[in-house]
Each structure stands twice: as C-alpha cells, then as structure tokens.
Design a protein around this motif. Structure first.
Motif, PDB file in Angstrom:
ATOM      1  N   UNK A 169       0.837  -1.216   0.000  1.00 33.25           N
ATOM      2  CA  UNK A 169       0.000   0.000   0.000  1.00 33.25           C
ATOM      3  C   UNK A 169       0.868   1.260   0.000  1.00 33.25           C
ATOM      4  N   UNK A 170       1.864   1.301   0.903  1.00 29.32           N
ATOM      5  CA  UNK A 170       2.698   2.507   1.047  1.00 29.32           C
ATOM      6  C   UNK A 170       3.488   2.797  -0.221  1.00 29.32           C
ATOM      7  N   UNK A 171       3.875   1.726  -0.929  1.00 25.53           N
ATOM      8  CA  UNK A 171       4.706   1.926  -2.122  1.00 25.53           C
ATOM      9  C   UNK A 171       3.854   1.921  -3.386  1.00 25.53           C
ATOM     10  N   UNK A 172       2.548   2.092  -3.234  1.00 24.78           N
ATOM     11  CA  UNK A 172       1.663   2.157  -4.393  1.00 24.78           C
ATOM     12  C   UNK A 172       1.783   0.923  -5.287  1.00 24.78           C
TER      13      UNK A 172
ATOM     14  N   UNK B 173       6.757  -6.958  11.345  1.00 22.22           N
ATOM     15  CA  UNK B 173       6.822  -5.501  11.537  1.00 22.22           C
ATOM     16  C   UNK B 173       5.625  -4.810  10.911  1.00 22.22           C
ATOM     17  N   UNK B 174       5.144  -3.827  11.646  1.00 24.76           N
ATOM     18  CA  UNK B 174       4.048  -2.990  11.187  1.00 24.76           C
ATOM     19  C   UNK B 174       4.432  -1.545  11.421  1.00 24.76           C
ATOM     20  N   UNK B 175       3.814  -0.630  10.691  1.00 26.73           N
ATOM     21  CA  UNK B 175       4.063   0.780  11.013  1.00 26.73           C
ATOM     22  C   UNK B 175       3.422   1.060  12.366  1.00 26.73           C
ATOM     23  N   UNK B 176       3.669   2.258  12.876  1.00 26.50           N
ATOM     24  CA  UNK B 176       2.978   2.705  14.086  1.00 26.50           C
ATOM     25  C   UNK B 176       1.479   2.610  13.813  1.00 26.50           C
ATOM     26  N   UNK B 177       0.704   2.331  14.863  1.00 27.96           N
ATOM     27  CA  UNK B 177      -0.735   2.070  14.714  1.00 27.96           C
ATOM     28  C   UNK B 177      -1.475   3.131  13.902  1.00 27.96           C
ATOM     29  N   UNK B 178      -1.079   4.417  14.113  1.00 32.57           N
ATOM     30  CA  UNK B 178      -1.886   5.508  13.555  1.00 32.57           C
ATOM     31  C   UNK B 178      -1.437   5.945  12.163  1.00 32.57           C
ATOM     32  N   UNK B 179      -0.643   5.141  11.487  1.00 31.69           N
ATOM     33  CA  UNK B 179      -0.214   5.514  10.128  1.00 31.69           C
ATOM     34  C   UNK B 179      -1.280   5.069   9.124  1.00 31.69           C
ATOM     35  N   UNK B 180      -1.698   6.010   8.263  1.00 32.78           N
ATOM     36  CA  UNK B 180      -2.682   5.671   7.233  1.00 32.78           C
ATOM     37  C   UNK B 180      -1.945   5.071   6.031  1.00 32.78           C
ATOM     38  N   UNK B 181      -2.446   3.955   5.519  1.00 33.23           N
ATOM     39  CA  UNK B 181      -1.709   3.202   4.501  1.00 33.23           C
ATOM     40  C   UNK B 181      -2.004   3.737   3.099  1.00 33.23           C
ATOM     41  N   UNK B 182      -1.444   4.915   2.827  1.00 35.96           N
ATOM     42  CA  UNK B 182      -1.622   5.564   1.513  1.00 35.96           C
ATOM     43  C   UNK B 182      -0.270   5.610   0.801  1.00 35.96           C
ATOM     44  N   UNK B 183      -0.277   5.650  -0.532  1.00 37.16           N
ATOM     45  CA  UNK B 183       0.990   5.658  -1.278  1.00 37.16           C
ATOM     46  C   UNK B 183       1.850   6.888  -0.941  1.00 37.16           C
ATOM     47  N   UNK B 184       3.162   6.664  -0.889  1.00 38.65           N
ATOM     48  CA  UNK B 184       4.115   7.749  -0.619  1.00 38.65           C
ATOM     49  C   UNK B 184       4.331   8.515  -1.927  1.00 38.65           C
ATOM     50  N   UNK B 185       3.378   9.410  -2.222  1.00 38.40           N
ATOM     51  CA  UNK B 185       3.353  10.061  -3.543  1.00 38.40           C
ATOM     52  C   UNK B 185       4.510  11.019  -3.770  1.00 38.40           C
ATOM     53  N   UNK B 186       5.236  11.372  -2.696  1.00 40.99           N
ATOM     54  CA  UNK B 186       6.396  12.259  -2.867  1.00 40.99           C
ATOM     55  C   UNK B 186       7.538  11.540  -3.595  1.00 40.99           C
ATOM     56  N   UNK B 187       7.441  10.233  -3.729  1.00 38.35           N
ATOM     57  CA  UNK B 187       8.525   9.479  -4.370  1.00 38.35           C
ATOM     58  C   UNK B 187       8.665   9.855  -5.844  1.00 38.35           C
ATOM     59  N   UNK B 188       9.836  10.409  -6.238  1.00 42.09           N
ATOM     60  CA  UNK B 188      10.044  10.731  -7.665  1.00 42.09           C
ATOM     61  C   UNK B 188       9.923   9.481  -8.532  1.00 42.09           C
TER      62      UNK B 188
ATOM     63  N   UNK C 193     -10.076   7.936  -2.254  1.00 41.77           N
ATOM     64  CA  UNK C 193      -9.752   9.049  -1.349  1.00 41.77           C
ATOM     65  C   UNK C 193      -8.827   8.531  -0.255  1.00 41.77           C
ATOM     66  N   UNK C 194      -7.784   9.310   0.028  1.00 45.40           N
ATOM     67  CA  UNK C 194      -6.831   8.886   1.057  1.00 45.40           C
ATOM     68  C   UNK C 194      -7.526   8.587   2.384  1.00 45.40           C
ATOM     69  N   UNK C 195      -8.546   9.383   2.702  1.00 45.20           N
ATOM     70  CA  UNK C 195      -9.175   9.181   4.028  1.00 45.20           C
ATOM     71  C   UNK C 195      -9.926   7.841   4.112  1.00 45.20           C
TER      72      UNK C 195
END
Ligand SMILES: O=C(O)CCC(=O)C(=O)O
Ligand SMILES: [Fe+2]
Length: 366
Positions: free
Chosen positions: A260-263, A292-307, A320-322
């Motif tokens: 999810x995070x890496x789209x 391993x998991x991210x911290x509980x409160x991280x929303x699993x959306x793509x890291x769109x800042x990645x060039x 929608x991200x939300x």
C-alpha cells in the motif's frame, strides 16, 4: 539487564539439513553490515529494489547476531511450547477474534486449512514492548533476552532495510524509519512458532499444505532461517519454489502494508508452508519471526512524494486517502478474519479463495 546470570534453558535440537534436492528460489543475499556507509547503502538499495521487484524475498546476512546467539534464541523459542503446560497455556491464549491481535498463544487447530482439516501449529506472540502483557512463568526469566532480540531485529535489521527501501523509492532515507519508531505504539512483534508433524490423512486432504498461500499483512517480515524445509514462495512465473536454509541468515519479505505505502511497487509476495521432505518429516519445526508494522496511527496511503513512483506510476487501492485504513485497522481486520471466515472460490482461478477486507480482495492460495 538486572542480572548477568543467563537462565538455563533446555536445548532444542532441530532437524539436520535435508539432503533432498528441492527446487529452491534464487534469492539475493544482502550483507546488511555494508549499510553502515552511505556508499554501501546506495549500492545495497539497488540490489534490494531488484530483489523486491523480482521474487519479493531476499536473505539478510551480517546482521550482528552470532550463530551461537541464534542457537540460544532457538532454545528460548521452544520454552513457551515445551515448558508451559496446557492449563497455563490456556490462561495466555490470544483473544484474536475479539481484539484482532495475536498477542499470546495461538494453539493448535485454531485455523481452518482445507477440507475440514485444521492446523497443527502453535504460536506464542510477544509485542516488541514485552511489558505490554504478562507471560507464562517459564518465559518470564527470558524476557530480557527476548526484548533484546526484538530491539536487535528492529534497529539492526528492520531500520536498515527500511532505509534501503526508501532510497529505492528515491525518498529521504528515513521516510519509512520514521513510520516505524521503536518507542511508538505498534503491533510489531516477536513470534515463536512450532509446527508439529501431521497424520497422513490430514496430509492427503490438504495436499500437504500446512499453512495456505498468503501475503503477510504488515510492512516487513523478518524470519530467522531454520533447517526444516517447508516454506515456499509463489514466483512471478506462478511456480512454487522452496526457500533454502542458510545458517544464521534472515529471510525478509514485504507484506500488504508495504505494498500500500509503495503504491504497489514493493509487492507482498505470496508464500505458504508445506509438508517437509521425507528426511525431515518426523521432526517438529521451530521458527522465530519479527513481524513488523508501522505505528498504529499511520494511514496506509501511497508515498506520492517518491520521484520514482511519479515517473513509473503507482496504484491506489482507495480513491480518497481518508478511506484507506490505518495500520491498526488493517491489522485488526486481517487478523480476526484469518483462518476463521468462510472463503469464497475465486471466479478467475480454481486454486484461489478470496475474502474482502476493508474493501480490498485478500487472496488465499491452495
Ligand atoms: O513458517 C514459515 O516459514 C512461514 C510462516 C508464515 O508465513 C507466517 O507465519 O506468516
Ligand atoms: Fe507469512
């Protein structure tokens, strides 16, 4: 540690390495000690990115625990199974369905595999913060060493890998590390897992499958290599290949949350556990994992800042991200459903069964 006396534990003797010729997956070996320099990280990042876009599994060596330290950890890993009686185990059974958490025991026969056959696997799961729950009496003196293993896995294995994965996406190298802080509230946990040999009728009914093909639901799974061959990965050519044991190495793969995070760029590879080859069949199989998991409160959306993702494109599971789940929501939904819900046959492929979790189709392979 309050005391320098190491508590004695009985030795767990694992099976000798198989002499069978199996079709092994060809997995890259990452010497993580090279990640100490910026130059080393740049080189390793390319190697990891390549491994992630082919098999999705790789080995890590040079992680800093010696073979003897790992042998001691496997002795410790057997304690929750062999030194705790059934009555005490019951007191520490995980309330998985109600809480969506595995913390504590998962005893045998909890998961449905196939054809009415249930699993022969015992787990004992311990949050990376080992003080979050109480533990059986025999485990208590071992908590300093278990906590140390968690810390080692987190800081010397997970974080370096996350830096390489962030570099692979051309992001600042601590982007993913910052979502996996040691101090944060997260489900990241140590799992000890013991597989017991099964009756031949069960092997027949399940076609030798001990744990169905699945993706892990977290970000990164860390598996301390052990000698009993049984783990297989589904390659991109749709072939099951065995994962070979390498002494004191770690087997690493990505799970749903990383996908999810890496789209969709770092895919969660499907893997399963099957009956070992004939020369290892009479042995139990003891595993040590750090899921391993991210911290509980991280929303699993793509890291769109990645060039890189901007160039090659990426997948969004949620318009929608939300609407994307938080790590804690995804983990709870996957955990409470696993091995418990009725699965539907896939319309597209006979060996696949499906369930829908948070609007996403989750596949299980036979
Ligand atoms: O036992 C193994 O080698 C793998 C277990 C596994 O895939 C899991 O627990 O998610
Ligand atoms: Fe898994």
């Amino acid at each position: 540690m309050p005391s320098s006396v190491i508590p004695p534990v009985p030795h767990y003797e694992s099976a000798p390495v198989t002499t069978e010729h199996l079709e092994y997956a060809d997995l890259a070996v990452i010497d993580i000690s090279q990640a100490n320099s910026a130059e080393g990280r740049a080189q390793l990042a390319l190697k990891v990115r390549d491994a992630m876009s082919t098999n999705g599994f790789f080995y890590v060596v040079g992680h800093g625990y010696s073979s003897d330290q790992m042998k001691r950890m496997f002795d410790i890993a057997d304690v929750p199974f062999s030194r705790v009686n059934d009555e005490e185990k019951q007191k520490y059974v995980a309330q998985t369905k109600q809480t969506g958490s595995y913390q504590g025991y998962k005893l045998r026969q909890y998961w449905h595999i196939d054809g009415g056959v249930r699993d022969q696997i015992e787990n004992y799961n311990i949050n990376h913060d080992v003080t979050r729950r109480t533990h059986p009496e025999a485990v208590r003196p071992l908590l300093p060493e278990i906590s140390q293993l968690a810390f080692h896995s987190h800081m010397n294995v997970l974080h370096p890998i996350l830096r390489l994965l962030a570099l692979g996406l051309e992001l600042p190298e601590d982007t993913l590390v910052n979502l996996h802080k040691w101090e944060s509230q997260s489900e990241t946990y140590v799992r000890f897992m013991k597989y017991y040999p099964r009756h031949s009728e069960d092997e027949e009914k399940t076609n030798g499958v001990w744990l169905k093909g699945h993706t892990d639901f977290g970000t990164i799974s860390i598996l301390y290599s052990q000698p009993v061959a049984a783990l297989q990965i589904l390659t991109r050519d749709s072939e099951w290949k065995w994962v070979e044991h390498i002494e004191n190495a770690i087997v690493v793969n990505a799970g749903d949350a990383m996908e999810f995070l890496s789209g969709g760029y770092y895919r969660a590879t499907i893997h399963r556990v099957v009956q070992p080859p004939p020369d290892q069949r009479q042995y139990t199989r003891l595993g040590i994992f750090y899921f391993c998991m991210t911290d509980d409160d991280v929303r699993l959306v793509p890291l769109v800042a990645s060039p890189l993702l901007q160039r090659v494109g990426f997948k969004r599971w949620f318009e929608k991200d939300e609407d994307a789940p938080l790590m804690s929501e995804w983990r709870k939904a996957r955990t409470s459903a696993y091995g418990q819900t009725a699965l539907l046959k896939s319309n597209t492929e006979a060996r696949i069964e499906e369930e829908v979790i948070n609007g996403v189709i989750v596949k299980h392979y036979n």
